[in-house]
Motif scaffolding. Structure first.
Motif, short mmCIF file in Angstrom:
data_model
loop_
_atom_site.label_atom_id
_atom_site.label_comp_id
_atom_site.label_asym_id
_atom_site.label_seq_id
_atom_site.Cartn_x
_atom_site.Cartn_y
_atom_site.Cartn_z
N LEU A 1 4.51 -3.93 7.87
CA LEU A 1 5.88 -3.43 7.82
C LEU A 1 5.89 -2.06 7.16
O LEU A 1 5.31 -1.87 6.09
CB LEU A 1 6.74 -4.42 7.05
N SER A 2 6.55 -1.08 7.79
CA SER A 2 6.57 0.31 7.30
C SER A 2 7.91 0.66 6.67
O SER A 2 8.96 0.30 7.20
CB SER A 2 6.31 1.28 8.46
N ILE A 3 7.86 1.39 5.55
CA ILE A 3 9.06 1.78 4.81
C ILE A 3 8.93 3.24 4.35
O ILE A 3 7.84 3.70 4.03
CB ILE A 3 9.25 0.89 3.56
N SER A 4 10.07 3.94 4.29
CA SER A 4 10.08 5.32 3.80
C SER A 4 11.16 5.46 2.72
O SER A 4 12.29 5.00 2.90
CB SER A 4 10.38 6.28 4.96
N ALA A 5 10.83 6.09 1.61
CA ALA A 5 11.73 6.16 0.46
C ALA A 5 12.97 7.01 0.72
O ALA A 5 14.04 6.74 0.17
CB ALA A 5 10.99 6.70 -0.77
N HIS A 6 12.83 8.04 1.54
CA HIS A 6 13.96 8.97 1.69
C HIS A 6 15.12 8.38 2.49
O HIS A 6 16.19 8.98 2.58
CB HIS A 6 13.50 10.29 2.31
N LYS A 7 14.95 7.18 3.04
CA LYS A 7 16.06 6.51 3.72
C LYS A 7 16.88 5.65 2.77
O LYS A 7 17.92 5.10 3.14
CB LYS A 7 15.53 5.62 4.85
N ILE A 8 16.40 5.48 1.52
CA ILE A 8 17.09 4.62 0.56
C ILE A 8 17.40 5.38 -0.73
O ILE A 8 17.38 4.81 -1.82
CB ILE A 8 16.27 3.35 0.25
N ASN A 9 17.69 6.69 -0.60
CA ASN A 9 18.05 7.54 -1.73
C ASN A 9 16.90 7.78 -2.68
O ASN A 9 17.09 8.02 -3.88
CB ASN A 9 19.25 6.96 -2.49
N GLY A 10 15.67 7.70 -2.14
CA GLY A 10 14.47 8.04 -2.89
C GLY A 10 13.93 9.39 -2.46
O GLY A 10 14.53 10.09 -1.63
N PRO A 11 12.76 9.78 -2.97
CA PRO A 11 12.18 11.09 -2.63
C PRO A 11 11.60 11.10 -1.22
O PRO A 11 11.22 10.06 -0.66
CB PRO A 11 11.04 11.25 -3.66
N LYS A 12 11.51 12.28 -0.64
CA LYS A 12 10.82 12.45 0.64
C LYS A 12 9.31 12.47 0.40
O LYS A 12 8.84 12.81 -0.68
CB LYS A 12 11.27 13.75 1.32
N GLY A 13 8.56 12.10 1.43
CA GLY A 13 7.11 12.18 1.34
C GLY A 13 6.45 11.02 0.64
O GLY A 13 5.29 11.12 0.23
N VAL A 14 7.14 9.90 0.50
CA VAL A 14 6.54 8.72 -0.12
C VAL A 14 7.13 7.47 0.53
O VAL A 14 8.27 7.45 0.97
CB VAL A 14 6.77 8.70 -1.65
N GLY A 15 6.33 6.43 0.62
CA GLY A 15 6.76 5.16 1.21
C GLY A 15 5.68 4.13 0.97
O GLY A 15 4.82 4.30 0.11
N ILE B 1 0.87 -1.19 0.00
CA ILE B 1 0.00 0.00 0.00
C ILE B 1 0.90 1.23 0.00
O ILE B 1 1.63 1.48 0.97
CB ILE B 1 -0.91 0.03 1.25
N PHE B 2 0.87 2.01 -1.06
CA PHE B 2 1.70 3.21 -1.13
C PHE B 2 1.11 4.32 -0.23
O PHE B 2 -0.11 4.50 -0.15
CB PHE B 2 1.82 3.71 -2.57
N ASN B 3 2.00 5.06 0.42
CA ASN B 3 1.57 6.13 1.31
C ASN B 3 2.60 7.25 1.35
O ASN B 3 3.45 7.34 0.46
CB ASN B 3 1.28 5.57 2.71
N SER B 4 2.57 8.08 2.39
CA SER B 4 3.48 9.22 2.47
C SER B 4 4.78 8.92 3.19
O SER B 4 5.64 9.80 3.31
CB SER B 4 2.77 10.40 3.16
N GLY B 5 4.94 7.70 3.72
CA GLY B 5 6.19 7.36 4.37
C GLY B 5 6.03 6.61 5.68
O GLY B 5 4.94 6.12 6.01
N GLY B 6 7.12 6.52 6.43
CA GLY B 6 7.17 5.72 7.63
C GLY B 6 6.20 6.12 8.72
O GLY B 6 5.58 5.26 9.36
N THR B 7 6.05 7.40 8.94
CA THR B 7 5.16 7.86 10.01
C THR B 7 3.71 7.47 9.72
O THR B 7 3.00 6.97 10.59
CB THR B 7 5.27 9.38 10.20
N GLU B 8 3.28 7.68 8.48
CA GLU B 8 1.91 7.27 8.13
C GLU B 8 1.76 5.76 8.23
O GLU B 8 0.75 5.24 8.71
CB GLU B 8 1.54 7.75 6.72
#
Length: 382
Positions: free
Chosen positions: A196-210, A66-73
């Protein structure tokens, strides 16, 4: 002026290839993925292609992403919706004292709604006892949330052992894997992980997506209400460019790349510690060196204020941190170090986090360590 960035645990620079595909998507794929015309279908296809890529990286089904805004969401969705949807079965939740604020603050919120939360302690090396977790499990425990790898000290938590334990218990198992996904081989089905939660900006991706992985066997209400995006599981028009950027970042994290980075980061840690030893600089490693993420090194320098050290390093163009970026800018001490050593322990104000990532090289580490040693010696002399 020197410019050395060693705070990759806080956020990572976008990979040039990610920037390229994000820019291209923003320029060319502007259709709403929910629209049925050609522009919408084109955007929808892009999202589904990335869903396949992400699912393959975890060895799960595309439908479970499920795509979302990142780890916090992701953390909020997993914890709040699990707790509320299962409150008739029980209102006891379990987590650890060293979780990311996105988990801890969510648990505190649920306590205001009448839920009971057990915060598992850790020892002086930041290690969690699975036996202690077993003792705290109750019939009315509906959720266990334990992070995969700690963002401040780098410790890997006993996820596999917890998954095995919960096979005999109906509690849902959630893990915040934001810090670990970029380096560890993670297979939720094999590990017994439900969410399981993931955030893109921790893996050299954009902020605000996960994204949030959700086991198909688990029924979970939508956290956001509105449209029918993500098969009614997460309302809101999808961030197509961000999702494509996430997909590219995941593609770049091949098994060989993870191995290469791991070996390099272990080498960087050894180099730093060797030079500190040679300069007779007193230090103490926080965490468990034999069981940790390779890109994080948390070190205490006795009788040296971490805030003062960071300020002097920043003036010289070097960026490191004292811990979680989400609590930066405040005078609050590290809750992770407090959980390990107890409130008021001098290590809490004498520790810094050094973290490696894209762009870090051995020459930078050599230069950084020389600057670090000189700065510590000056501070101690004054």
């Amino acid at each position: 002026m020197t410019s050395i960035y060693l705070d990759h645990a806080a956020t990572t620079p976008m990979h040039p290839s990610v920037i390229e595909v994000v820019a291209a998507e923003m320029a060319n794929t502007f259709g709403n993925p929910s629209s049925i015309h050609t522009f919408g279908r084109q955007a929808h296809r892009k999202i589904e292609n990335v869903r396949q890529v992400v699912a393959e990286s975890l060895h799960v089904k595309p439908h479970e992403i499920i795509f979302n805004s990142g780890g916090t969401e992701g953390d909020n969705t997993a914890i709040i919706e699990t707790a509320l949807s299962k409150k008739e079965q029980g209102m006891h939740l379990i987590t650890t004292a060293i979780e990311h604020p996105a988990v801890l603050e969510t648990m505190k919120y649920l306590e205001t709604l009448g839920f009971e939360v057990t915060y598992l302690p850790v020892d002086e090396t930041g290690q969690l006892s699975v036996e202690k977790l077993k003792q705290e499990l109750r019939e009315d425990t509906t959720l266990v949330s334990v992070m995969y790898g700690n963002n401040e000290i780098g410790n890997l938590l006993p996820i596999k052992e917890i998954g095995l334990l919960l096979k005999e218990h109906p509690a849902v198992f959630h893990t915040d894997a934001v810090q670990a996904y970029g380096s560890e081989q993670i297979a939720p089905h094999e590990l017994g992980i439900d969410l399981l939660s993931i955030s893109a900006h921790k893996i050299n991706g954009p902020k605000g997506v996960g994204f949030l992985y959700k086991n198909d066997a688990l029924s979970l209400p939508s956290f956001l209400h509105g449209g029918e995006q993500e098969e009614k599981r997460r309302a809101g028009t999808e961030n197509v460019a961000g999702i494509v950027g996430l997909g590219k970042a995941v593609e770049l994290l091949t098994d060989d790349e993870k191995k290469r980075r791991h070996e390099a980061y272990v080498d960087y840690q050894k180099l730093i510690l060797t030079k500190l030893d040679q300069a007779a600089v007193a230090y103490q490693i926080n965490g468990a060196p034999e069981n940790k993420l390779a890109h994080i090194l948390n070190v205490r320098f006795p009788e040296v204020s971490s805030d003062l050290l960071l300020m002097h390093l920043d003036l010289q163009g070097v960026a490191i941190s004292t811990g979680s970026a989400c609590t930066a800018g405040t005078v609050e001490p590290s809750h992770v170090l407090e959980a390990m050593y107890g409130k008021g322990h001098p290590a809490i104000k004498e520790s810094v986090r050094i973290s490696f990532g894209l762009g870090t090289n051995r020459e930078q580490i050599e230069e950084f360590t020389d600057i670090l040693i000189q700065t510590i010696q000056r501070l101690k002399a004054s």
